[in-house]
Design a protein around this motif. Structure first.
Motif, PDB file in Angstrom:
ATOM      1  N   LEU A 168      -3.415  -4.172   1.081  1.00 49.63           N
ATOM      2  CA  LEU A 168      -4.332  -4.334  -0.029  1.00 49.63           C
ATOM      3  C   LEU A 168      -3.654  -4.546  -1.282  1.00 49.63           C
ATOM      4  CD1 LEU A 168      -7.214  -4.360  -0.885  1.00 49.63           C
ATOM      5  CD2 LEU A 168      -7.114  -1.937  -1.047  1.00 49.63           C
ATOM      6  N   ALA A 169      -2.789  -3.756  -1.560  1.00 51.22           N
ATOM      7  CA  ALA A 169      -2.255  -3.899  -3.131  1.00 51.22           C
ATOM      8  C   ALA A 169      -1.195  -5.139  -3.300  1.00 51.22           C
ATOM      9  CB  ALA A 169      -1.172  -2.857  -3.164  1.00 51.22           C
ATOM     10  N   GLU A 170      -0.860  -5.730  -2.217  1.00 49.96           N
ATOM     11  CA  GLU A 170      -0.218  -7.094  -2.347  1.00 49.96           C
ATOM     12  C   GLU A 170      -0.953  -8.121  -2.505  1.00 49.96           C
ATOM     13  OE1 GLU A 170       2.423 -10.116   0.649  1.00 49.96           O
ATOM     14  OE2 GLU A 170       2.012  -8.071   1.261  1.00 49.96           O
ATOM     15  N   LYS A 171      -2.172  -8.178  -1.811  1.00 50.51           N
ATOM     16  CA  LYS A 171      -3.195  -9.140  -1.909  1.00 50.51           C
ATOM     17  C   LYS A 171      -4.115  -9.182  -3.397  1.00 50.51           C
ATOM     18  CE  LYS A 171      -3.081 -10.729   2.625  1.00 50.51           C
ATOM     19  NZ  LYS A 171      -4.071 -10.168   3.602  1.00 50.51           N
ATOM     20  N   ILE A 172      -4.136  -7.802  -3.848  1.00 49.72           N
ATOM     21  CA  ILE A 172      -4.613  -7.979  -5.016  1.00 49.72           C
ATOM     22  C   ILE A 172      -3.764  -8.439  -6.129  1.00 49.72           C
ATOM     23  CG2 ILE A 172      -5.756  -6.261  -7.017  1.00 49.72           C
ATOM     24  CD1 ILE A 172      -7.401  -6.814  -4.518  1.00 49.72           C
ATOM     25  N   SER A 173      -2.476  -7.921  -5.989  1.00 47.51           N
ATOM     26  CA  SER A 173      -1.552  -8.464  -7.046  1.00 47.51           C
ATOM     27  C   SER A 173      -1.240 -10.063  -6.884  1.00 47.51           C
ATOM     28  CB  SER A 173      -0.019  -7.955  -6.930  1.00 47.51           C
ATOM     29  OG  SER A 173       0.998  -8.283  -7.474  1.00 47.51           O
ATOM     30  N   TYR A 174      -1.483 -10.498  -5.860  1.00 52.05           N
ATOM     31  CA  TYR A 174      -1.424 -11.979  -5.716  1.00 52.05           C
ATOM     32  C   TYR A 174      -2.546 -12.622  -6.575  1.00 52.05           C
ATOM     33  CZ  TYR A 174      -1.640 -16.917  -3.826  1.00 52.05           C
ATOM     34  OH  TYR A 174      -1.620 -18.046  -3.597  1.00 52.05           O
ATOM     35  N   PHE A 175      -3.721 -12.235  -5.998  1.00 55.23           N
ATOM     36  CA  PHE A 175      -5.168 -12.741  -6.683  1.00 55.23           C
ATOM     37  C   PHE A 175      -5.138 -12.536  -8.309  1.00 55.23           C
ATOM     38  CE2 PHE A 175      -6.155 -13.022  -2.248  1.00 55.23           C
ATOM     39  CZ  PHE A 175      -6.401 -14.263  -2.054  1.00 55.23           C
ATOM     40  N   GLU A 176      -4.497 -11.483  -8.659  1.00 52.14           N
ATOM     41  CA  GLU A 176      -4.493 -11.494 -10.184  1.00 52.14           C
ATOM     42  C   GLU A 176      -3.569 -12.251 -10.973  1.00 52.14           C
ATOM     43  OE1 GLU A 176      -6.186  -8.913 -12.523  1.00 52.14           O
ATOM     44  OE2 GLU A 176      -7.381  -9.602 -10.712  1.00 52.14           O
ATOM     45  N   ARG A 177      -2.483 -12.677 -10.177  1.00 59.12           N
ATOM     46  CA  ARG A 177      -1.650 -13.679 -10.616  1.00 59.12           C
ATOM     47  C   ARG A 177      -2.083 -15.176 -10.380  1.00 59.12           C
ATOM     48  NH1 ARG A 177       2.571 -13.534  -7.857  1.00 59.12           N
ATOM     49  NH2 ARG A 177       2.451 -11.855  -6.370  1.00 59.12           N
ATOM     50  N   HIS A 178      -3.170 -15.202  -9.449  1.00 61.38           N
ATOM     51  CA  HIS A 178      -3.381 -16.630  -9.030  1.00 61.38           C
ATOM     52  C   HIS A 178      -5.105 -16.640  -9.138  1.00 61.38           C
ATOM     53  CE1 HIS A 178       0.617 -16.418  -7.613  1.00 61.38           C
ATOM     54  NE2 HIS A 178       0.577 -17.587  -7.804  1.00 61.38           N
ATOM     55  N   PRO A 179      -5.815 -16.471 -10.143  1.00 61.65           N
ATOM     56  CA  PRO A 179      -7.457 -16.361 -10.071  1.00 61.65           C
ATOM     57  C   PRO A 179      -7.964 -17.835  -9.785  1.00 61.65           C
ATOM     58  CG  PRO A 179      -6.342 -16.449 -12.566  1.00 61.65           C
ATOM     59  CD  PRO A 179      -5.345 -16.503 -11.439  1.00 61.65           C
ATOM     60  N   ALA A 180      -7.408 -18.837  -9.750  1.00 63.87           N
ATOM     61  CA  ALA A 180      -8.039 -19.787  -9.237  1.00 63.87           C
ATOM     62  C   ALA A 180      -8.057 -19.882  -7.806  1.00 63.87           C
ATOM     63  CB  ALA A 180      -7.257 -21.235  -9.693  1.00 63.87           C
ATOM     64  N   ALA A 181      -7.065 -19.393  -6.948  1.00 61.82           N
ATOM     65  CA  ALA A 181      -7.186 -19.300  -5.606  1.00 61.82           C
ATOM     66  C   ALA A 181      -8.248 -18.263  -5.171  1.00 61.82           C
ATOM     67  CB  ALA A 181      -5.494 -18.660  -5.064  1.00 61.82           C
ATOM     68  N   ALA A 182      -8.587 -17.194  -5.846  1.00 61.07           N
ATOM     69  CA  ALA A 182      -9.703 -16.233  -5.663  1.00 61.07           C
ATOM     70  C   ALA A 182     -11.028 -17.151  -5.828  1.00 61.07           C
ATOM     71  CB  ALA A 182      -9.442 -15.249  -6.548  1.00 61.07           C
ATOM     72  N   GLU A 183     -10.882 -18.013  -6.852  1.00 58.65           N
ATOM     73  CA  GLU A 183     -12.364 -18.471  -7.224  1.00 58.65           C
ATOM     74  C   GLU A 183     -12.401 -19.666  -6.210  1.00 58.65           C
ATOM     75  OE1 GLU A 183     -12.224 -19.862 -11.309  1.00 58.65           O
ATOM     76  OE2 GLU A 183     -12.015 -17.599 -11.921  1.00 58.65           O
ATOM     77  N   ARG A 184     -11.567 -20.237  -5.423  1.00 59.89           N
ATOM     78  CA  ARG A 184     -11.911 -21.429  -4.456  1.00 59.89           C
ATOM     79  C   ARG A 184     -12.331 -20.798  -3.305  1.00 59.89           C
ATOM     80  NH1 ARG A 184      -6.764 -23.392  -6.480  1.00 59.89           N
ATOM     81  NH2 ARG A 184      -5.613 -22.261  -4.667  1.00 59.89           N
ATOM     82  N   ILE A 185     -11.877 -19.478  -2.949  1.00 62.15           N
ATOM     83  CA  ILE A 185     -12.421 -18.402  -1.727  1.00 62.15           C
ATOM     84  C   ILE A 185     -13.838 -18.199  -2.167  1.00 62.15           C
ATOM     85  CG2 ILE A 185     -12.179 -16.663  -0.439  1.00 62.15           C
ATOM     86  CD1 ILE A 185      -9.133 -16.887  -0.960  1.00 62.15           C
TER      87      ILE A 185
END
Length: 323
Positions: A259-276
């Motif tokens: 979980l912590a790794e995934k949140i860290s990733y999407f905080e650094r790549h918000p565009a990837a989160a918004e695509r999902i």
């Protein structure tokens, strides 16, 4: 805690269905041929969903416990009204097997259910849009992903070991606001109640299955927040089996160590989160066309009654169903 708007919607739901019940039912039965003809003119997506919800291919006989349409059990009123809304278009003497409530096993005979396990041999579980007032409540989210709190939230009943395991895994993570608001929750898991609107202030919302499907999954995926969850093991009318990891939601490992790794990733790549988030929203929109929803519901019942030998098929309609 229900809002005034939600309470008003519930009153309207019951009032509308009570009126339908007291109206002469012959009015609805006279409309069946026209409704089915309209359904026959639907597109391929409607046909695919119909045959996904009702996977039956072979003829069968209803069980001795099957009930007539005019004798459907009303103890679970929302299930009763959601089924009767469409069953009333058919002859009152037609019989069907059904299981109201949370279904965790595939029925032994073809039966109408709200949910079923995601597996290859689940054909006997015929899905209907049951308890839709609760499960298909998808309020509009006006807060953009970027404007939400950069944190994870979860609330729920501890009715599944998965949920307790999640809380144990995230207890010491400072960016997680997770716990149970239920009075019987152990003190170490206890957290204050949060409304849906309060959940939607967070960028990341976890969805965890309980007795069967996760009730919060639909409104999370309809929001601007990112849904994180283990791959689903049950499905409903929402077609959870069609959801793709890293396309519609972010998958979590069974021990939640990622979980912590995934949140860290999407905080650094918000565009990837918004695509999902956009893909999740698009999945939710598939259930917003009321004409299609009504057509599919009638066709699921019609296919059941034909295969159970209680109706003669209309050739053109049956060809549409068979593709």
């Amino acid at each position: 805690m229900a809002t005034i708007q939600r309470t008003t919607q519930k009153v309207f739901y019951y009032a509308r269905n009570v009126i339908r019940d007291v109206a002469p039912q012959a009015i609805f039965r006279r409309r069946l041929a026209g409704r089915l003809e309209q359904a026959r003119l639907s597109d391929e997506a409607v046909r695919q969903r119909l045959n996904d919800y009702n996977k039956l291919h072979d003829t069968f006989s209803p069980s001795p416990d099957a009930v007539r349409i005019d004798s459907l059990p009303s103890t679970r009123s929302m299930y009763y009204y959601d089924l009767k809304e469409f069953a009333r278009y058919f002859d009152a003497g037609l019989r069907l097997d059904l299981e109201f409530g949370d279904v965790i096993e595939v029925p032994k005979v073809p039966s109408f259910v709200k949910d079923r396990p995601i597996r290859a041999d689940n054909d006997n579980a015929v899905l209907m849009k049951f308890n839709k007032f609760r499960h298909f409540y998808m309020p509009v989210d006006t807060v953009a992903f970027a404007d939400k709190l950069p944190a994870v939230v979860w609330r729920g009943d501890l009715n599944n070991p998965l949920r307790t395991r999640f809380l144990d895994a995230v207890r010491d993570l400072p960016f997680c606001d997770a716990g149970s608001h239920k009075p019987n929750a152990p003190a170490k898991y206890s957290k204050p109640f949060l409304s849906i609107a309060q959940h939607l202030r967070y960028r990341y919302i976890v969805s965890l299955e309980g007795n069967d499907v996760a009730t919060n999954l639909k409104w999370i995926m309809n929001s601007n927040s990112l849904c994180l969850m283990p791959p689903p093991t049950y499905e409903t009318w929402f077609r959870e089996s069609q959801l793709e990891a890293n396309v519609h939601y972010v998958p979590l490992d069974p021990d939640f160590a990622d979980l912590a790794e995934k949140i860290s990733y999407f905080e650094r790549h918000p565009a990837a989160a918004e695509r999902i988030v956009l893909a999740a929203n698009a999945h939710c929109r598939k259930f917003s066309n009321q004409r299609d929803e009504q057509a599919i519901s009638l066709l699921v019942l019609y296919k059941y009654f034909v295969l159970s030998g209680q109706l003669e098929p209309y050739p053109e309609l049956w060809r549409f169903i068979g593709g």
